[in-house]
Design a protein around this motif. Structure first.
Motif, short mmCIF file in Angstrom:
data_model
loop_
_atom_site.label_atom_id
_atom_site.label_comp_id
_atom_site.label_asym_id
_atom_site.label_seq_id
_atom_site.Cartn_x
_atom_site.Cartn_y
_atom_site.Cartn_z
N TYR A 25 0.91 -1.27 0.01
CA TYR A 25 0.04 -0.05 -0.19
C TYR A 25 0.71 1.29 0.01
CZ TYR A 25 0.35 0.77 5.23
OH TYR A 25 0.94 1.15 6.38
N TYR A 55 4.99 7.64 1.30
CA TYR A 55 5.52 6.24 1.76
C TYR A 55 5.03 5.03 1.34
CZ TYR A 55 2.29 6.34 5.93
OH TYR A 55 1.46 6.33 6.73
N VAL A 57 4.50 0.74 1.65
CA VAL A 57 4.60 -0.34 2.55
C VAL A 57 4.41 -1.50 1.64
CG1 VAL A 57 3.90 -1.64 4.54
CG2 VAL A 57 4.07 0.86 4.57
N THR A 74 9.41 -0.60 4.61
CA THR A 74 8.64 0.53 4.45
C THR A 74 9.77 1.46 3.77
OG1 THR A 74 7.41 2.50 5.45
CG2 THR A 74 9.00 1.35 6.83
N THR A 88 5.44 8.88 8.97
CA THR A 88 4.17 7.92 8.56
C THR A 88 3.04 8.57 9.47
OG1 THR A 88 4.89 6.67 10.39
CG2 THR A 88 5.71 5.98 8.04
N ARG A 89 1.94 8.01 9.22
CA ARG A 89 0.62 8.47 10.11
C ARG A 89 0.80 8.30 11.50
NH1 ARG A 89 -4.46 5.73 7.96
NH2 ARG A 89 -5.39 6.91 9.37
N GLY A 90 1.40 6.84 11.87
CA GLY A 90 1.69 6.39 13.19
C GLY A 90 0.26 5.86 13.73
N HIS A 91 0.70 5.09 14.56
CA HIS A 91 -0.35 4.41 15.22
C HIS A 91 -0.09 3.49 16.58
CE1 HIS A 91 1.51 1.51 12.27
NE2 HIS A 91 1.55 0.63 13.74
N HIS A 93 -0.85 -0.30 18.16
CA HIS A 93 -1.43 -1.62 17.74
C HIS A 93 -2.95 -1.60 18.31
CE1 HIS A 93 2.69 -2.77 16.35
NE2 HIS A 93 2.18 -2.44 15.54
N GLU A 100 6.90 -4.57 18.07
CA GLU A 100 7.27 -4.50 16.82
C GLU A 100 8.88 -4.35 16.71
OE1 GLU A 100 4.71 -2.26 14.52
OE2 GLU A 100 6.06 -2.31 12.49
N TYR A 102 11.97 -2.84 14.09
CA TYR A 102 12.31 -2.13 12.78
C TYR A 102 14.05 -2.45 12.75
CZ TYR A 102 7.95 0.11 12.35
OH TYR A 102 6.57 0.55 12.00
N HIS A 139 3.72 4.45 17.84
CA HIS A 139 4.84 4.80 17.08
C HIS A 139 4.72 5.26 15.76
CE1 HIS A 139 3.46 0.46 16.78
NE2 HIS A 139 3.88 0.61 15.44
N PHE A 153 10.84 -4.28 8.79
CA PHE A 153 9.93 -4.39 10.03
C PHE A 153 9.20 -5.82 10.18
CE2 PHE A 153 6.81 -2.87 7.09
CZ PHE A 153 6.03 -3.69 7.08
N TYR A 155 6.24 -7.62 12.90
CA TYR A 155 5.41 -7.67 14.23
C TYR A 155 4.32 -8.70 14.12
CZ TYR A 155 2.04 -5.14 10.82
OH TYR A 155 1.51 -4.75 9.95
N GLN A 161 -4.00 -1.88 13.53
CA GLN A 161 -3.45 -0.69 13.76
C GLN A 161 -4.61 0.36 14.02
OE1 GLN A 161 -2.21 -2.15 10.64
NE2 GLN A 161 -0.25 -2.22 11.19
N TYR A 163 -5.52 4.32 14.25
CA TYR A 163 -4.86 5.58 14.22
C TYR A 163 -5.76 6.75 14.72
CZ TYR A 163 -2.89 3.13 10.41
OH TYR A 163 -2.12 2.10 9.62
O1 LIG Z 1 0.55 2.27 9.42
P1 LIG Z 1 1.38 3.58 9.42
O2 LIG Z 1 1.51 4.54 10.48
O3 LIG Z 1 0.99 4.25 8.02
O4 LIG Z 1 2.90 3.26 9.23
C1 LIG Z 1 3.23 2.19 8.55
C2 LIG Z 1 4.21 1.24 9.00
O5 LIG Z 1 3.61 0.50 10.41
C3 LIG Z 1 3.24 -0.75 10.03
O6 LIG Z 1 1.89 -0.87 9.77
C4 LIG Z 1 3.55 -1.80 11.04
O7 LIG Z 1 2.78 -1.54 12.20
C5 LIG Z 1 3.92 -1.26 9.01
O8 LIG Z 1 3.40 -1.80 7.84
C6 LIG Z 1 4.81 0.07 8.30
O9 LIG Z 1 6.15 0.10 8.60
#
Ligand SMILES: O=P(O)(O)OC[C@H]1O[C@](O)(CO)[C@@H](O)[C@@H]1O
Ligand SMILES: [Fe+2]
Length: 208
Positions: A25, A55, A57, A74, A88-91, A93, A100, A102, A139, A153, A155, A161, A163
């Motif tokens: 994606y 970015y 993935v 990524t 990245t957006r960050g999240h 879990h 996770e 990296y 993260h 990465f 996990y 995830q 958000y």
């Molecule tokens: O989901 P985000 O915050 O867009 O970031 C993507 C990263 O986090 C992950 O979803 C892992 O949790 C990976 O797929 C990737 O490295």
């Protein structure tokens, strides 16, 4: 329990992709609206480059079964919105007790971590750096270098995830910005709203 076949992927540094991935994606700059502190700088970027990939993935996922893992790569463009580095957006879990790992492949990144009760940590990730993201930490990866950031990465496959945890707090507590000398520093996000203790407690109680 049925057996899965072993899998193999190849980390292609030049494309920043896992060759042999089962999923891919991308997030464009348009997908990242609201993340950056400097909204005027973001609008300027989005108006010219909004449909370009910020970015990407690529990952290998055999299943979402408890006990299984996801492995992937990524790749993030270098650059800044105002003085804030691309991220990245960050999240957290969705099953927040899932960790996770990296591993830096190329470029220079920072893993920005925040606990539900608002503690912040930063881990710089260069080639061959292995970063442990513990259970329960929000993260986000940030590209603080001048080249694409490529990281491997892994996990747990049932992590998921979430958000919303970042969106509801007005972002992460810290922003990673240019320190004026081409490096990076963490500064306070002035829009950050601390989570209520009841929410923190309910997250920390999610241990299944
Ligand atoms: O989901 P985000 O915050 O867009 O970031 C993507 C990263 O986090 C992950 O979803 C892992 O949790 C990976 O797929 C990737 O490295
Ligand atoms: Fe994650």
């Amino acid at each position: 329990m049925a057996l899965f076949e072993p899998g193999v992927g190849y980390v292609d540094i030049s494309s920043g992709q896992l060759k042999g991935a089962t999923n891919r994606y991308v997030k464009t700059f348009n997908d990242l609206e609201g993340l950056y502190g400097d909204t005027a700088a973001f609008q300027a970027l989005a108006s010219r480059h909004g449909n370009e990939v910020a970015y990407e993935v690529t990952d290998y996922k055999a299943s979402s079964n408890p006990g299984d893992i996801i492995i992937g790569v990524t790749r993030m463009e270098p650059g800044k919105v105002g003085d804030e580095y691309y991220m990245t957006r960050g999240h957290i879990h969705a099953r927040p007790n899932r960790p996770e790992m990296y591993y830096g492949e190329s470029g220079l990144g920072v893993m920005l971590l925040e606990s539900p009760d608002g503690q912040v940590r930063t881990i710089e990730i260069g080639p061959r750096t292995m970063c442990y993201v513990p259970p329960f930490w929000i993260h986000r990866s940030v590209n603080v270098g001048r080249e694409p950031l490529v990281m491997t990465f892994s996990y747990p496959a049932d992590s998921g995830q979430d958000y919303d945890i970042i969106a509801k707090a007005g972002g992460m507590r810290s922003r990673i910005v240019d320190d004026g000398e081409g490096g990076w520093k963490a500064i306070d996000n002035t829009g950050y709203r601390a989570r209520p203790q009841t929410l923190v407690d309910s997250i920390m109680a999610m241990v299944d």
